[in-house]
Scaffold this motif. Structure first.
Motif, PDB file in Angstrom:
ATOM      1  N   GLU A  16      34.726 -19.286  14.157  1.00 17.27           N
ATOM      2  CA  GLU A  16      35.310 -19.115  15.476  1.00 17.27           C
ATOM      3  C   GLU A  16      36.814 -19.029  15.312  1.00 17.27           C
ATOM      4  OE1 GLU A  16      34.311 -22.033  18.417  1.00 17.27           O
ATOM      5  OE2 GLU A  16      32.264 -22.175  17.696  1.00 17.27           O
ATOM      6  N   PRO A  17      37.466 -18.170  16.101  1.00 17.37           N
ATOM      7  CA  PRO A  17      38.929 -18.137  15.994  1.00 17.37           C
ATOM      8  C   PRO A  17      39.493 -19.490  16.404  1.00 17.37           C
ATOM      9  CG  PRO A  17      38.164 -16.819  17.859  1.00 17.37           C
ATOM     10  CD  PRO A  17      36.960 -17.281  17.108  1.00 17.37           C
ATOM     11  N   GLU A  18      40.417 -19.996  15.599  1.00 20.96           N
ATOM     12  CA  GLU A  18      40.982 -21.305  15.899  1.00 20.96           C
ATOM     13  C   GLU A  18      41.982 -21.194  17.039  1.00 20.96           C
ATOM     14  OE1 GLU A  18      42.272 -23.886  12.842  1.00 20.96           O
ATOM     15  OE2 GLU A  18      40.831 -23.076  11.408  1.00 20.96           O
ATOM     16  N   LEU A  19      41.849 -22.100  17.980  1.00 18.62           N
ATOM     17  CA  LEU A  19      42.772 -22.126  19.102  1.00 18.62           C
ATOM     18  C   LEU A  19      44.024 -22.889  18.718  1.00 18.62           C
ATOM     19  CD1 LEU A  19      40.346 -22.989  22.039  1.00 18.62           C
ATOM     20  CD2 LEU A  19      41.451 -20.798  21.624  1.00 18.62           C
ATOM     21  N   ASP A  23      47.023 -23.305  23.457  1.00 17.04           N
ATOM     22  CA  ASP A  23      45.848 -22.712  24.112  1.00 17.04           C
ATOM     23  C   ASP A  23      44.928 -23.813  24.654  1.00 17.04           C
ATOM     24  OD1 ASP A  23      46.693 -20.124  23.364  1.00 17.04           O
ATOM     25  OD2 ASP A  23      45.620 -20.267  21.453  1.00 17.04           O
ATOM     26  N   VAL A  24      44.725 -24.844  23.842  1.00 19.16           N
ATOM     27  CA  VAL A  24      43.873 -25.959  24.263  1.00 19.16           C
ATOM     28  C   VAL A  24      44.465 -26.620  25.505  1.00 19.16           C
ATOM     29  CG1 VAL A  24      43.012 -28.244  23.631  1.00 19.16           C
ATOM     30  CG2 VAL A  24      42.907 -26.371  21.968  1.00 19.16           C
ATOM     31  N   MET A  66      39.470 -32.944  22.267  1.00 22.25           N
ATOM     32  CA  MET A  66      39.141 -33.946  21.263  1.00 22.25           C
ATOM     33  C   MET A  66      39.256 -33.397  19.836  1.00 22.25           C
ATOM     34  SD  MET A  66      36.039 -35.919  23.203  1.00 22.25           S
ATOM     35  CE  MET A  66      35.499 -36.759  21.730  1.00 22.25           C
ATOM     36  N   LYS A  67      39.349 -32.086  19.697  1.00 23.14           N
ATOM     37  CA  LYS A  67      39.513 -31.466  18.382  1.00 23.14           C
ATOM     38  C   LYS A  67      40.974 -31.472  17.938  1.00 23.14           C
ATOM     39  CE  LYS A  67      35.510 -28.448  18.806  1.00 23.14           C
ATOM     40  NZ  LYS A  67      35.035 -27.070  18.890  1.00 23.14           N
ATOM     41  N   VAL A  68      41.870 -31.838  18.846  1.00 23.55           N
ATOM     42  CA  VAL A  68      43.303 -31.839  18.565  1.00 23.55           C
ATOM     43  C   VAL A  68      43.775 -33.290  18.487  1.00 23.55           C
ATOM     44  CG1 VAL A  68      45.574 -31.113  19.420  1.00 23.55           C
ATOM     45  CG2 VAL A  68      43.573 -29.671  19.841  1.00 23.55           C
TER      46      VAL A  68
END
Length: 88
Positions: A16-19, A23-24, A66-68
């Motif tokens: 998946e393209p990383e945001l 963007d998040v 939560m990924k950041v």
């Protein structure tokens, strides 16, 4: 036709393209706004506490934020604020 089990098969997965952090933050901000929350208050609550329930699950916002790392969120906000200030 027999397959040769001695040959290595290649398997590739499309990533998946990383945001970007910006963007998040934009996605989360818009999701909170759409659900009627005060996005600034909710994001600050999340950054200060680490409690993901401050962020709506609408549009996958909670999962994304939560990924950041929280320090990355603070860095992005501060960087953008400084870039848009007339301090120079």
């Amino acid at each position: 036709m027999e397959k040769n089990i001695n040959n290595t098969q290649f398997f590739t997965v499309q990533k998946e393209p990383e945001l970007q952090v910006s963007d998040v933050l934009e996605i989360v901000y818009k999701a909170l706004k759409e659900k009627g929350y005060n996005p600034v208050n909710q994001i600050v609550g999340y950054i200060m506490s680490g409690d993901p329930t401050y962020i709506t699950s609408h549009n996958n916002a909670r999962s994304l934020i939560m990924k950041v790392e929280r320090d990355e969120l603070v860095e992005e906000v501060l960087k953008t604020y400084i870039e848009n200030s007339a301090w120079d």
